[in-house]
Scaffold this motif. Structure first.
Motif, PDB file in Angstrom:
ATOM      1  N   GLU A  11       0.844  -1.199   0.000  1.00  0.00           N
ATOM      2  CA  GLU A  11       0.000   0.000   0.000  1.00  0.00           C
ATOM      3  C   GLU A  11       0.877   1.245   0.000  1.00  0.00           C
ATOM      4  O   GLU A  11       1.933   1.272   0.627  1.00  0.00           O
ATOM      5  N   ASP A  12       0.425   2.273  -0.675  1.00  0.00           N
ATOM      6  CA  ASP A  12       1.093   3.569  -0.628  1.00  0.00           C
ATOM      7  C   ASP A  12       0.498   4.356   0.538  1.00  0.00           C
ATOM      8  O   ASP A  12      -0.565   4.974   0.419  1.00  0.00           O
ATOM      9  N   LEU A  13       1.180   4.321   1.678  1.00  0.00           N
ATOM     10  CA  LEU A  13       0.675   4.955   2.904  1.00  0.00           C
ATOM     11  C   LEU A  13       1.346   6.294   3.179  1.00  0.00           C
ATOM     12  O   LEU A  13       1.377   6.762   4.321  1.00  0.00           O
ATOM     13  N   THR A  14       1.856   6.948   2.134  1.00  0.00           N
ATOM     14  CA  THR A  14       2.530   8.224   2.299  1.00  0.00           C
ATOM     15  C   THR A  14       1.607   9.238   2.966  1.00  0.00           C
ATOM     16  O   THR A  14       0.450   9.394   2.575  1.00  0.00           O
TER      17      THR A  14
ATOM     18  N   VAL B 199       8.411  -4.634  -7.101  1.00  0.00           N
ATOM     19  CA  VAL B 199       7.520  -4.137  -6.056  1.00  0.00           C
ATOM     20  C   VAL B 199       6.608  -3.077  -6.660  1.00  0.00           C
ATOM     21  O   VAL B 199       7.074  -2.190  -7.376  1.00  0.00           O
ATOM     22  N   VAL B 200       5.317  -3.169  -6.373  1.00  0.00           N
ATOM     23  CA  VAL B 200       4.346  -2.198  -6.868  1.00  0.00           C
ATOM     24  C   VAL B 200       3.576  -1.640  -5.672  1.00  0.00           C
ATOM     25  O   VAL B 200       3.075  -2.406  -4.839  1.00  0.00           O
ATOM     26  N   HIS B 201       3.500  -0.312  -5.580  1.00  0.00           N
ATOM     27  CA  HIS B 201       2.699   0.343  -4.554  1.00  0.00           C
ATOM     28  C   HIS B 201       1.347   0.726  -5.137  1.00  0.00           C
ATOM     29  O   HIS B 201       1.282   1.290  -6.241  1.00  0.00           O
ATOM     30  N   VAL B 202       0.270   0.436  -4.424  1.00  0.00           N
ATOM     31  CA  VAL B 202      -1.080   0.684  -4.930  1.00  0.00           C
ATOM     32  C   VAL B 202      -1.819   1.640  -3.996  1.00  0.00           C
ATOM     33  O   VAL B 202      -1.437   1.832  -2.835  1.00  0.00           O
ATOM     34  N   ASP B 203      -2.881   2.221  -4.520  1.00  0.00           N
ATOM     35  CA  ASP B 203      -3.740   3.096  -3.731  1.00  0.00           C
ATOM     36  C   ASP B 203      -4.489   2.254  -2.701  1.00  0.00           C
ATOM     37  O   ASP B 203      -5.200   1.311  -3.064  1.00  0.00           O
ATOM     38  N   PRO B 204      -4.366   2.568  -1.407  1.00  0.00           N
ATOM     39  CA  PRO B 204      -5.012   1.726  -0.392  1.00  0.00           C
ATOM     40  C   PRO B 204      -6.490   2.042  -0.157  1.00  0.00           C
ATOM     41  O   PRO B 204      -7.128   1.412   0.692  1.00  0.00           O
ATOM     42  N   ALA B 205      -7.050   3.006  -0.902  1.00  0.00           N
ATOM     43  CA  ALA B 205      -8.423   3.439  -0.643  1.00  0.00           C
ATOM     44  C   ALA B 205      -9.411   2.282  -0.781  1.00  0.00           C
ATOM     45  O   ALA B 205      -9.430   1.571  -1.788  1.00  0.00           O
TER      46      ALA B 205
ATOM     47  N   VAL C  36     -16.979 -14.421   3.918  1.00  0.00           N
ATOM     48  CA  VAL C  36     -16.426 -14.117   5.232  1.00  0.00           C
ATOM     49  C   VAL C  36     -14.948 -14.491   5.239  1.00  0.00           C
ATOM     50  O   VAL C  36     -14.561 -15.574   4.770  1.00  0.00           O
ATOM     51  N   ASP C  37     -14.127 -13.575   5.762  1.00  0.00           N
ATOM     52  CA  ASP C  37     -12.686 -13.823   5.806  1.00  0.00           C
ATOM     53  C   ASP C  37     -12.071 -12.936   6.879  1.00  0.00           C
ATOM     54  O   ASP C  37     -12.729 -12.018   7.397  1.00  0.00           O
ATOM     55  N   HIS C  38     -10.819 -13.232   7.210  1.00  0.00           N
ATOM     56  CA  HIS C  38     -10.091 -12.331   8.094  1.00  0.00           C
ATOM     57  C   HIS C  38      -9.948 -10.989   7.379  1.00  0.00           C
ATOM     58  O   HIS C  38      -9.629 -10.920   6.186  1.00  0.00           O
ATOM     59  N   ALA C  39     -10.187  -9.897   8.093  1.00  0.00           N
ATOM     60  CA  ALA C  39     -10.244  -8.578   7.459  1.00  0.00           C
ATOM     61  C   ALA C  39      -8.933  -8.202   6.792  1.00  0.00           C
ATOM     62  O   ALA C  39      -8.918  -7.670   5.669  1.00  0.00           O
ATOM     63  N   ASP C  40      -7.806  -8.468   7.449  1.00  0.00           N
ATOM     64  CA  ASP C  40      -6.514  -8.102   6.869  1.00  0.00           C
ATOM     65  C   ASP C  40      -6.174  -8.973   5.666  1.00  0.00           C
ATOM     66  O   ASP C  40      -5.555  -8.502   4.702  1.00  0.00           O
ATOM     67  N   ARG C  41      -6.565 -10.240   5.699  1.00  0.00           N
ATOM     68  CA  ARG C  41      -6.313 -11.108   4.546  1.00  0.00           C
ATOM     69  C   ARG C  41      -7.146 -10.651   3.360  1.00  0.00           C
ATOM     70  O   ARG C  41      -6.668 -10.627   2.211  1.00  0.00           O
ATOM     71  N   ASN C  42      -8.397 -10.270   3.604  1.00  0.00           N
ATOM     72  CA  ASN C  42      -9.226  -9.745   2.525  1.00  0.00           C
ATOM     73  C   ASN C  42      -8.601  -8.499   1.906  1.00  0.00           C
ATOM     74  O   ASN C  42      -8.555  -8.341   0.685  1.00  0.00           O
ATOM     75  N   SER C  43      -8.082  -7.608   2.757  1.00  0.00           N
ATOM     76  CA  SER C  43      -7.428  -6.389   2.253  1.00  0.00           C
ATOM     77  C   SER C  43      -6.199  -6.729   1.420  1.00  0.00           C
ATOM     78  O   SER C  43      -5.961  -6.115   0.371  1.00  0.00           O
ATOM     79  N   SER C  44      -5.412  -7.693   1.889  1.00  0.00           N
ATOM     80  CA  SER C  44      -4.190  -8.048   1.156  1.00  0.00           C
ATOM     81  C   SER C  44      -4.521  -8.656  -0.202  1.00  0.00           C
ATOM     82  O   SER C  44      -3.771  -8.459  -1.173  1.00  0.00           O
ATOM     83  N   ARG C  45      -5.635  -9.361  -0.304  1.00  0.00           N
ATOM     84  CA  ARG C  45      -6.056  -9.901  -1.605  1.00  0.00           C
ATOM     85  C   ARG C  45      -6.448  -8.776  -2.551  1.00  0.00           C
ATOM     86  O   ARG C  45      -6.165  -8.839  -3.761  1.00  0.00           O
ATOM     87  N   ASN C  46      -7.103  -7.744  -2.029  1.00  0.00           N
ATOM     88  CA  ASN C  46      -7.444  -6.586  -2.863  1.00  0.00           C
ATOM     89  C   ASN C  46      -6.184  -5.852  -3.331  1.00  0.00           C
ATOM     90  O   ASN C  46      -6.107  -5.383  -4.467  1.00  0.00           O
TER      91      ASN C  46
END
Length: 413
Positions: free
Chosen positions: A277-280, A319-325, A356-366
């Motif tokens: 994620e790009d968390l700048t 490595v690719v940084h993506v929009d975390p929105a 239904v999934d673990h919230a952080d795992r779902n985010s990492s898949r996105n």
């Protein structure tokens, strides 16, 4: 690729005294050079050298190379300050912090690090000794300790300057090494998505959760202990505070190095790239309640991201940084976006398809899916050359001399 190997010196008391006198003289000279540069508005190396070189040599007894390094260190400090001002790291123009950084010349700590070149310092790697210049003469046969990996890197790749520095009564040498990079994999089979967080430091799209429970527990305990000792304010409390300083940061850095190494190794083994994620400037975008601010401020996501980036660059992993929105609100199965999908910190339940999934795992898949889309559209790897203070071989670390040894109280450039 430039990496830094930091080795620990084992000087005798006489050798340590010579090193201490060297740092004191060099940093006093650098402070005087900074005052001259501030007064005359001259911050270029060649022009400033014409004004101060002779007096730096005669007044502090420095050799020709040492005097030039002192002047260059001062110019580099002002360059760093100018970059920080331009990036807004010292507040807006006219703010109290900005004015404090621009109304006075830069001052150097008496024990600030001093750069050395090969004319001032020589390595005897098989004997694990070094010879170091000091104003009182050359100090020879100074023992140092290093791991086999560090010794190999020094023997094969050392190139450029080395910095002499003192920390908590211990002496170190940080040597720059030009390590060859692996060729970048331009055809990854997929991407490994990494969701960075506070409760779970990193969660991969493979479902691996690298929990930060132990680190957060340690940070909370250290915070409570610091508050108690600061409130007590006795000599023994101050000694204990001094002894414990940087302990938490060292532990967090070690954990981040281990996580980054594991993530890059997994991506390299499976032929995948890494998606982050790009968390700048996330701290400027997020507003938190007071009890959460200390935890959020101690979140070392940028450090972990830079560790992953440089280790990936060394291994040839893109490595690719993506929009975390909305990655935490989007269903990784059907793509439905809803704030109510995030049931709790730990769990995700899609209101559309029932996934239904673990919230952080779902985010990492996105995050993985977004990186793969970007890469297929021709995006380039965003693994940059890392900041010098974040690079490590074995147990070697290095900090930026101009950023950490100079106090940012200097003129607007």
């Amino acid at each position: 690729m430039k990496l830094v190997v930091q080795v620990k010196l084992l000087p005798t008391p006489q050798q340590a005294a010579a090193f201490e006198a060297t740092l004191r003289a060099c940093n006093e000279a650098a402070t005087w050079v900074s005052e001259v540069a501030f007064e005359r508005g001259e911050f270029k190396n060649f022009a400033l050298r014409k004004r101060v070189y002779g007096e730096v040599k005669s007044r502090w007894g420095l050799g020709a190379q040492a005097a030039q390094h002192v002047i260059k260190k001062t110019c580099d400090a002002y360059t760093t300050l100018r970059a920080n001002l331009k990036a807004g790291n010292l507040g807006r123009p006219g703010s109290k912090r900005y004015r404090r950084a621009t109304e006075k010349p830069i001052m150097f700590r008496p024990q600030g690090a001093q750069p050395y070149d090969d004319r001032m310092l020589s390595w005897q790697i098989p004997d694990r000794t070094v010879s170091i210049w000091t104003p009182g003469g050359r100090v020879k046969n100074v023992a140092f300790t290093a791991s086999p990996e560090q010794l190999a890197a020094l023997a094969l790749y050392r190139k450029g300057e080395s910095d002499l520095l003192e920390r908590d009564g211990m002496w170190f040498l940080s040597a720059t090494c030009e390590v060859p990079e692996a060729p970048l994999d331009t055809d990854p089979v997929d991407f490994l998505g990494i969701d960075l967080g506070i409760v779970n430091i990193a969660t991969t799209s493979d479902g691996e959760i690298l929990a930060g429970r132990a680190l957060n527990r340690i940070r909370a305990r250290e915070r409570t202990l610091r508050a108690k000792l600061q409130k007590k304010n006795t000599p023994s409390a101050k000694r204990r505070l001094k002894k414990r300083r940087r302990k938490e940061a060292r532990r967090a850095k070690d954990i981040n190095h281990k996580i980054a190494k594991h993530v890059v190794a997994e991506a390299e083994r499976t032929g995948r790239g890494i998606a982050l994620e790009d968390l700048t400037r996330i701290r400027e975008r997020v507003r938190l309640r007071k009890p959460q601010r200390a935890t959020h401020s101690s979140w070392s996501f940028a450090q972990l991201g830079s560790f992953i980036a440089y280790k990936a660059r060394k291994a040839g992993v893109p490595v690719v940084h993506v929009d975390p929105a909305y990655t935490s609100r989007t269903c990784a199965e059907c793509g439905h976006i809803d704030r109510a999908n995030r049931v709790s910190q730990a769990w995700f339940a899609c209101r559309n398809c029932g996934f239904v999934d673990h919230a952080d795992r779902n985010s990492s898949r996105n995050i993985r899916a977004r990186a793969w889309q970007l890469w297929r559209r021709g995006a380039q790897s965003t693994a940059p050359a890392p900041p010098r203070q974040h690079r490590r071989i074995g147990t070697g670390r290095k900090r930026s001399v101009t950023a950490s040894d100079a106090r940012c109280t200097s003129p607007a450039l």
